[in-house]
Design a protein around this motif. Structure first.
Motif, PDB file in Angstrom:
ATOM      1  N   GLU A  28     -25.836  58.163  -3.425  1.00 42.59           N
ATOM      2  CA  GLU A  28     -25.957  58.122  -1.978  1.00 42.59           C
ATOM      3  C   GLU A  28     -25.552  56.753  -1.437  1.00 42.59           C
ATOM      4  N   ALA A  29     -25.950  55.690  -2.149  1.00 42.93           N
ATOM      5  CA  ALA A  29     -25.580  54.343  -1.719  1.00 42.93           C
ATOM      6  C   ALA A  29     -24.077  54.171  -1.740  1.00 42.93           C
ATOM      7  N   ALA A  30     -23.436  54.687  -2.795  1.00 35.46           N
ATOM      8  CA  ALA A  30     -21.987  54.587  -2.888  1.00 35.46           C
ATOM      9  C   ALA A  30     -21.314  55.377  -1.776  1.00 35.46           C
ATOM     10  N   HIS A  31     -21.911  56.514  -1.408  1.00 38.16           N
ATOM     11  CA  HIS A  31     -21.341  57.367  -0.368  1.00 38.16           C
ATOM     12  C   HIS A  31     -21.263  56.629   0.958  1.00 38.16           C
ATOM     13  N   GLU A  32     -22.239  55.768   1.206  1.00 40.00           N
ATOM     14  CA  GLU A  32     -22.308  55.068   2.474  1.00 40.00           C
ATOM     15  C   GLU A  32     -21.513  53.771   2.477  1.00 40.00           C
ATOM     16  N   ALA A  33     -20.973  53.387   1.324  1.00 40.05           N
ATOM     17  CA  ALA A  33     -20.265  52.121   1.218  1.00 40.05           C
ATOM     18  C   ALA A  33     -18.959  52.146   2.005  1.00 40.05           C
ATOM     19  N   ALA A  34     -18.569  50.953   2.482  1.00 41.77           N
ATOM     20  CA  ALA A  34     -17.318  50.841   3.209  1.00 41.77           C
ATOM     21  C   ALA A  34     -16.148  51.115   2.272  1.00 41.77           C
ATOM     22  N   HIS A  35     -15.155  51.828   2.766  1.00 40.45           N
ATOM     23  CA  HIS A  35     -13.984  52.138   1.961  1.00 40.45           C
ATOM     24  C   HIS A  35     -13.232  50.856   1.649  1.00 40.45           C
ATOM     25  N   TRP A  36     -12.787  50.718   0.420  1.00 43.69           N
ATOM     26  CA  TRP A  36     -11.983  49.564   0.029  1.00 43.69           C
ATOM     27  C   TRP A  36     -10.816  50.060  -0.812  1.00 43.69           C
ATOM     28  N   SER A  37      -9.810  49.224  -0.940  1.00 44.51           N
ATOM     29  CA  SER A  37      -8.639  49.599  -1.718  1.00 44.51           C
ATOM     30  C   SER A  37      -7.994  48.344  -2.284  1.00 44.51           C
ATOM     31  N   TYR A  38      -6.857  48.523  -2.918  1.00 45.79           N
ATOM     32  CA  TYR A  38      -6.095  47.393  -3.439  1.00 45.79           C
ATOM     33  C   TYR A  38      -4.894  47.069  -2.553  1.00 45.79           C
ATOM     34  N   PHE A  39      -4.778  47.769  -1.422  1.00 42.68           N
ATOM     35  CA  PHE A  39      -3.623  47.594  -0.558  1.00 42.68           C
ATOM     36  C   PHE A  39      -4.040  47.465   0.905  1.00 42.68           C
ATOM     37  N   GLY A  40      -3.176  46.866   1.701  1.00 48.18           N
ATOM     38  CA  GLY A  40      -3.288  46.900   3.152  1.00 48.18           C
ATOM     39  C   GLY A  40      -4.558  46.322   3.741  1.00 48.18           C
ATOM     40  N   GLU A  41      -4.984  46.921   4.850  1.00 44.01           N
ATOM     41  CA  GLU A  41      -6.105  46.393   5.620  1.00 44.01           C
ATOM     42  C   GLU A  41      -7.404  46.368   4.829  1.00 44.01           C
ATOM     43  N   TRP A  47     -11.820  42.371   1.614  1.00 43.75           N
ATOM     44  CA  TRP A  47     -13.023  43.021   1.080  1.00 43.75           C
ATOM     45  C   TRP A  47     -14.296  42.484   1.732  1.00 43.75           C
ATOM     46  N   ALA A  48     -14.368  41.186   1.909  1.00 46.50           N
ATOM     47  CA  ALA A  48     -15.579  40.580   2.463  1.00 46.50           C
ATOM     48  C   ALA A  48     -15.817  40.999   3.910  1.00 46.50           C
ATOM     49  N   LYS A  49     -14.770  41.421   4.598  1.00 45.48           N
ATOM     50  CA  LYS A  49     -14.895  41.817   6.002  1.00 45.48           C
ATOM     51  C   LYS A  49     -15.328  43.275   6.155  1.00 45.48           C
ATOM     52  N   LEU A  50     -15.198  44.043   5.096  1.00 47.71           N
ATOM     53  CA  LEU A  50     -15.488  45.470   5.176  1.00 47.71           C
ATOM     54  C   LEU A  50     -16.983  45.765   5.215  1.00 47.71           C
ATOM     55  N   ASP A  51     -17.768  44.905   4.581  1.00 47.99           N
ATOM     56  CA  ASP A  51     -19.203  45.141   4.460  1.00 47.99           C
ATOM     57  C   ASP A  51     -19.861  43.792   4.179  1.00 47.99           C
ATOM     58  N   LYS A  52     -20.970  43.519   4.826  1.00 50.06           N
ATOM     59  CA  LYS A  52     -21.649  42.238   4.607  1.00 50.06           C
ATOM     60  C   LYS A  52     -22.105  42.084   3.155  1.00 50.06           C
ATOM     61  N   ALA A  53     -22.275  43.202   2.454  1.00 49.51           N
ATOM     62  CA  ALA A  53     -22.660  43.139   1.046  1.00 49.51           C
ATOM     63  C   ALA A  53     -21.545  42.562   0.179  1.00 49.51           C
ATOM     64  N   ASN A  54     -20.328  42.479   0.738  1.00 47.91           N
ATOM     65  CA  ASN A  54     -19.180  41.980  -0.011  1.00 47.91           C
ATOM     66  C   ASN A  54     -18.865  40.524   0.266  1.00 47.91           C
ATOM     67  N   ILE A  55     -19.730  39.817   0.969  1.00 48.91           N
ATOM     68  CA  ILE A  55     -19.408  38.465   1.407  1.00 48.91           C
ATOM     69  C   ILE A  55     -19.051  37.544   0.255  1.00 48.91           C
ATOM     70  N   VAL A  56     -19.678  37.749  -0.912  1.00 53.00           N
ATOM     71  CA  VAL A  56     -19.397  36.875  -2.059  1.00 53.00           C
ATOM     72  C   VAL A  56     -17.962  37.033  -2.551  1.00 53.00           C
ATOM     73  N   CYS A  57     -17.290  38.125  -2.179  1.00 56.86           N
ATOM     74  CA  CYS A  57     -15.883  38.307  -2.558  1.00 56.86           C
ATOM     75  C   CYS A  57     -15.019  37.171  -2.024  1.00 56.86           C
TER      76      CYS A  57
END
Length: 260
Positions: A28-41, A47-57
């Motif tokens: 369920e946690a993964a389902h709610e996670a912001a979409h990320w990829s290896y390309f584009g926006e 990555w750090a802008k997609l979700d505050k949980a990714n700030i360490v990226c």
């Protein structure tokens, strides 16, 4: 991102989600996670802008992967041997939308000196995420192991183009073509002991997950010896994932040691 969002691999939005990836709460946690990829926006630069949980990226100082430059590493003959005790299991394969992954049942272990860790899963990247003196190979496989203190010990093995790897044939011939739940491959078994490098020399450093949220909780052991896969095997993976490797990260003063 994923049809069922089950078993998000090495790419997780939190350390807790990673360790609990077999649970409904993790799914369920993964389902709610912001979409990320290896390309584009939604690529690595953002990555750090997609979700505050990714700030360490973006803010972390111990990020992975890195370029393992021979002249910059410390040679240490006293580093412990790495011993694998991985078991043969029925082959179950997952296409999670980012990579091909094989989840592992309990019982397979790796030992580095007095440190013991249990294999959770292994998965692939193309090209290799780590580089040796600036050069990446065709692919890399990551064996993700959980230590007794809850942190991770990840073994990276670079894969170069060469002859067919028969020990990986059953897996590479049964890649799920589309993202979806884990599938059982009837009549096939897998044993990483059959495709680990013969030489046990390695580089080791403290780093991070190479996917969001980039948590800096990984003891990396990158094997110096490479394994071979055929051009056809590489094509089978790249047909599904043309590129799924994070850019190289700054060393930021970290010490890389080499087991001779």
């Amino acid at each position: 991102m994923s049809i069922n969002k089950l078993f998000i691999p090495f790419a997780v939005t939190s350390f807790f989600a990673f360790l609990c990836m077999n649970s409904a709460a993790s799914a369920e946690a993964a389902h709610e996670a912001a979409h990320w990829s290896y390309f584009g926006e939604n690529g690595p630069a953002n990555w750090a802008k997609l979700d505050k949980a990714n700030i360490v990226c973006s803010s972390g100082k111990k990020q992975s992967p890195i370029d393992l430059i021979e002249k910059n590493v410390n040679h240490n003959k006293s580093l412990p041997k790495i011993d694998f005790s991985y078991l043969e299991v029925p082959l179950k394969v997952l296409n999670n939308g980012h990579t091909i992954q094989v989840n592992y049942p309990k019982g397979s272990m790796v030992m580095v000196g007095d440190t013991k860790a249990e294999l959770l899963q292994f998965h692939f990247h193309t090209p290799s995420e780590h580089a040796f003196d600036g050069k990446r190979t065709a692919m890399e496989v990551h064996f993700v192991n959980k230590k007794e203190d809850g942190s991770l010990l990840v073994v990276g093995v670079l894969m170069k183009k060469g002859k067919e790897n028969k020990s990986l044939a059953g897996l590479f011939n049964n890649f799920p073509k589309k993202e979806g739940p884990e599938s059982v491959v009837s009549g096939e078994k897998i044993n990483p002991m059959n495709f680990l490098p013969k030489d046990d020399e390695y580089y080791t450093y403290q780093g991070s997950l190479t996917t969001p949220g980039c948590a800096e909780i990984v003891s990396w052991y990158v094997m110096k010896d490479k394994i071979e896969v055929s051009s056809d095997q590489i094509k089978k993976f790249k047909k599904l994932f043309p590129m799924d490797a994070r850019p190289l990260q700054a060393l930021n003063g970290r010490v890389v040691e080499e087991k001779d």
